[in-house]
Write a protein that holds these residues in place. Structure first.
Motif, short mmCIF file in Angstrom:
data_model
loop_
_atom_site.label_atom_id
_atom_site.label_comp_id
_atom_site.label_asym_id
_atom_site.label_seq_id
_atom_site.Cartn_x
_atom_site.Cartn_y
_atom_site.Cartn_z
N THR A 127 0.83 -1.21 0.00
CA THR A 127 0.00 0.00 0.00
C THR A 127 0.87 1.26 0.00
O THR A 127 0.50 2.25 -0.63
N LEU A 128 2.02 1.21 0.66
CA LEU A 128 2.93 2.36 0.62
C LEU A 128 3.44 2.59 -0.80
O LEU A 128 3.58 3.74 -1.23
N ASP A 129 3.68 1.52 -1.55
CA ASP A 129 4.15 1.65 -2.93
C ASP A 129 3.09 2.30 -3.82
O ASP A 129 3.42 3.01 -4.77
N ILE A 130 1.84 2.11 -3.50
CA ILE A 130 0.75 2.76 -4.25
C ILE A 130 0.60 4.22 -3.79
O ILE A 130 0.39 5.12 -4.61
N TYR A 131 0.72 4.45 -2.51
CA TYR A 131 0.51 5.77 -1.91
C TYR A 131 1.62 6.77 -2.22
O TYR A 131 1.35 7.92 -2.58
N LEU A 132 2.85 6.34 -2.08
CA LEU A 132 3.98 7.28 -2.12
C LEU A 132 4.21 8.00 -3.46
O LEU A 132 4.69 9.12 -3.45
N ASN B 256 2.04 9.43 -5.33
CA ASN B 256 1.14 10.57 -5.41
C ASN B 256 0.13 10.49 -4.25
O ASN B 256 -1.01 10.06 -4.46
N PRO B 257 0.53 10.90 -3.05
CA PRO B 257 -0.36 10.78 -1.90
C PRO B 257 -1.73 11.44 -2.08
O PRO B 257 -2.74 10.88 -1.68
N LYS B 258 -1.76 12.60 -2.70
CA LYS B 258 -3.04 13.31 -2.86
C LYS B 258 -3.97 12.62 -3.86
O LYS B 258 -5.18 12.79 -3.80
N LYS B 259 -3.42 11.86 -4.78
CA LYS B 259 -4.26 11.09 -5.70
C LYS B 259 -4.84 9.87 -5.00
O LYS B 259 -6.01 9.55 -5.16
N TYR B 260 -4.01 9.21 -4.20
CA TYR B 260 -4.45 7.99 -3.51
C TYR B 260 -5.42 8.31 -2.37
O TYR B 260 -6.39 7.57 -2.16
N ILE B 261 -5.16 9.37 -1.66
CA ILE B 261 -6.06 9.81 -0.58
C ILE B 261 -6.32 11.30 -0.75
O ILE B 261 -5.61 12.14 -0.19
N PRO B 262 -7.32 11.65 -1.58
CA PRO B 262 -7.65 13.07 -1.73
C PRO B 262 -7.95 13.71 -0.37
O PRO B 262 -8.45 13.05 0.53
N GLU B 263 -7.61 14.95 -0.25
CA GLU B 263 -7.81 15.74 0.97
C GLU B 263 -6.85 15.38 2.09
O GLU B 263 -7.05 15.79 3.23
N THR B 264 -5.80 14.62 1.78
CA THR B 264 -4.78 14.37 2.80
C THR B 264 -4.01 15.66 3.06
O THR B 264 -3.94 16.52 2.18
N LYS B 265 -3.47 15.80 4.24
CA LYS B 265 -2.65 16.96 4.57
C LYS B 265 -1.21 16.79 4.08
O LYS B 265 -0.42 17.71 4.14
N MET B 266 -0.88 15.60 3.62
CA MET B 266 0.48 15.29 3.18
C MET B 266 0.87 16.23 2.04
O MET B 266 0.19 16.30 1.02
N VAL B 267 1.96 16.97 2.23
CA VAL B 267 2.34 17.98 1.25
C VAL B 267 3.41 17.51 0.27
O VAL B 267 3.69 18.19 -0.70
N ILE B 268 4.00 16.35 0.51
CA ILE B 268 5.03 15.84 -0.39
C ILE B 268 4.41 15.56 -1.76
O ILE B 268 3.29 15.05 -1.86
N ALA B 269 5.12 15.95 -2.80
CA ALA B 269 4.62 15.74 -4.16
C ALA B 269 4.57 14.25 -4.50
O ALA B 269 3.79 13.83 -5.34
N GLY B 270 5.40 13.47 -3.86
CA GLY B 270 5.43 12.03 -4.11
C GLY B 270 6.81 11.57 -4.52
O GLY B 270 7.67 12.37 -4.88
N LEU B 271 6.99 10.28 -4.45
CA LEU B 271 8.25 9.66 -4.88
C LEU B 271 7.95 8.87 -6.15
O LEU B 271 7.39 7.79 -6.09
N LYS B 272 8.29 9.45 -7.28
CA LYS B 272 7.98 8.82 -8.57
C LYS B 272 8.92 7.67 -8.90
O LYS B 272 8.52 6.71 -9.55
N LYS B 273 10.19 7.76 -8.46
CA LYS B 273 11.18 6.74 -8.83
C LYS B 273 11.00 5.49 -7.98
O LYS B 273 11.04 5.54 -6.75
N LYS B 274 10.82 4.37 -8.67
CA LYS B 274 10.57 3.09 -8.00
C LYS B 274 11.69 2.72 -7.03
O LYS B 274 11.41 2.27 -5.91
N LYS B 275 12.94 2.90 -7.41
CA LYS B 275 14.06 2.55 -6.53
C LYS B 275 14.02 3.38 -5.25
O LYS B 275 14.21 2.85 -4.15
N ALA B 276 13.76 4.66 -5.37
CA ALA B 276 13.67 5.52 -4.18
C ALA B 276 12.53 5.06 -3.28
O ALA B 276 12.69 5.01 -2.05
N ARG B 277 11.40 4.72 -3.87
CA ARG B 277 10.27 4.21 -3.06
C ARG B 277 10.64 2.92 -2.37
O ARG B 277 10.37 2.74 -1.18
N ASN B 278 11.25 1.99 -3.11
CA ASN B 278 11.64 0.71 -2.51
C ASN B 278 12.60 0.92 -1.34
O ASN B 278 12.48 0.27 -0.30
#
Length: 106
Positions: A63-68, A70-92
């Protein structure tokens, strides 16, 4: 190795708002200790948005791999301000760090 790289990513992207240690304080975001296996919006003492509480998922590496990316896409209205981690290696790497560092003490 992955967790070490993930620690660097966490420091650069996450630790301004989150802590991971047991008993760590909530900041702009909740303390993440015990994250893996916990339902969204379930950390005691933190004021979550209704969107997070209602999402109803259990945090896991998957679920973190799906969320990270684009947090605002996965959970609209989240307070999370990070734009997201697009690179798979960085997420892993970050997920490996979170799995290791957020295990509650026994």
């Amino acid at each position: 190795m992955f967790a070490k790289n993930g620690a660097k990513i966490f420091k650069q992207r996450c630790d301004q708002c989150h802590s991971v240690e047991a008993g760590g304080k909530h900041m702009t975001g909740p303390n993440l200790n015990g994250l893996i296996g916990r339902k969204t919006g379930a950390m005691t003492g933190f004021q979550y948005t209704d969107a997070i509480k209602k999402k109803g998922i259990t945090w896991s590496p998957e679920t973190l791999d799906i969320y990270l990316p684009n947090p605002k896409k996965y959970i609209p209205e989240t307070k999370m301000v990070i734009a997201g981690l697009k690179k798979k290696k960085a997420r892993n790497d970050l997920i490996a760090f979170l799995v290791k560092s957020t295990k509650p003490p026994k």
